[in-house]
Design a protein around this motif. Structure first.
Motif, PDB file in Angstrom:
ATOM      1  N   LEU A   1       0.841  -1.204   0.000  1.00  0.00           N
ATOM      2  CA  LEU A   1       0.000   0.000   0.000  1.00  0.00           C
ATOM      3  C   LEU A   1       0.870   1.246   0.000  1.00  0.00           C
ATOM      4  CD1 LEU A   1      -2.814  -0.617   2.664  1.00  0.00           C
ATOM      5  CD2 LEU A   1      -3.116  -0.273   0.218  1.00  0.00           C
TER       6      LEU A   1
ATOM      7  N   ARG B   1      -0.047   7.188   1.217  1.00  0.00           N
ATOM      8  CA  ARG B   1      -1.265   8.012   1.157  1.00  0.00           C
ATOM      9  C   ARG B   1      -2.520   7.147   1.255  1.00  0.00           C
ATOM     10  NH1 ARG B   1       0.658   7.549  -3.864  1.00  0.00           N
ATOM     11  NH2 ARG B   1      -0.725   6.790  -5.494  1.00  0.00           N
ATOM     12  N   ASP B   2      -2.479   5.934   0.708  1.00  0.00           N
ATOM     13  CA  ASP B   2      -3.629   5.040   0.801  1.00  0.00           C
ATOM     14  C   ASP B   2      -3.819   4.548   2.232  1.00  0.00           C
ATOM     15  OD1 ASP B   2      -4.163   5.286  -1.914  1.00  0.00           O
ATOM     16  OD2 ASP B   2      -2.881   3.585  -2.434  1.00  0.00           O
TER      17      ASP B   2
ATOM     18  N   ARG C   1      -5.398   7.268   4.189  1.00  0.00           N
ATOM     19  CA  ARG C   1      -6.841   7.366   3.907  1.00  0.00           C
ATOM     20  C   ARG C   1      -7.621   6.339   4.713  1.00  0.00           C
ATOM     21  NH1 ARG C   1      -7.382   6.910  -2.228  1.00  0.00           N
ATOM     22  NH2 ARG C   1      -9.588   6.892  -1.726  1.00  0.00           N
TER      23      ARG C   1
END
Length: 105
Positions: A63, A66-67, A70
């Protein structure tokens, strides 16, 4: 491994995630209780930045950082709501009055 094996692995990982998220929620409830007794705000942006930095530092991939942030934004949002409910529900019981839900934002 074939697709069914991978799906079984994902199902097991999901069960582990649910267990961990539930443990995190229990910790959030306890923090909410402490915040209620000390009049601390529910929303603490500095603490959230620390959490985001910690999870990004621990991220081995695949991953993107930034993911992962989130995902954690959503987790923290849910945990914050749990704390608000803890403060409001128990606050009503203890004080006998309704607390303003925006006080600690």
């Amino acid at each position: 491994m074939d697709i069914e094996d991978w799906r079984k692995k994902i199902d097991e990982l999901d069960r582990q995630l649910v267990e961990l998220i539930s443990s995190r929620a229990r910790a959030a409830v306890e923090i909410g209780r402490l915040k209620r007794h000390t009049s601390m705000p529910v929303y603490e942006p500095d603490r959230e930045r620390i959490v985001f930095a910690n999870v990004q530092a621990a991220n081995p991939g695949p991953l993107a950082g930034r993911d992962l942030v989130r995902i954690y934004e959503r987790i923290i949002d849910v945990m914050r709501n749990i704390q608000k409910e803890e403060i409001m529900t128990k606050g009503k019981t203890e004080a006998g009055t309704e607390l303003d839900s925006e006080v600690n934002d």
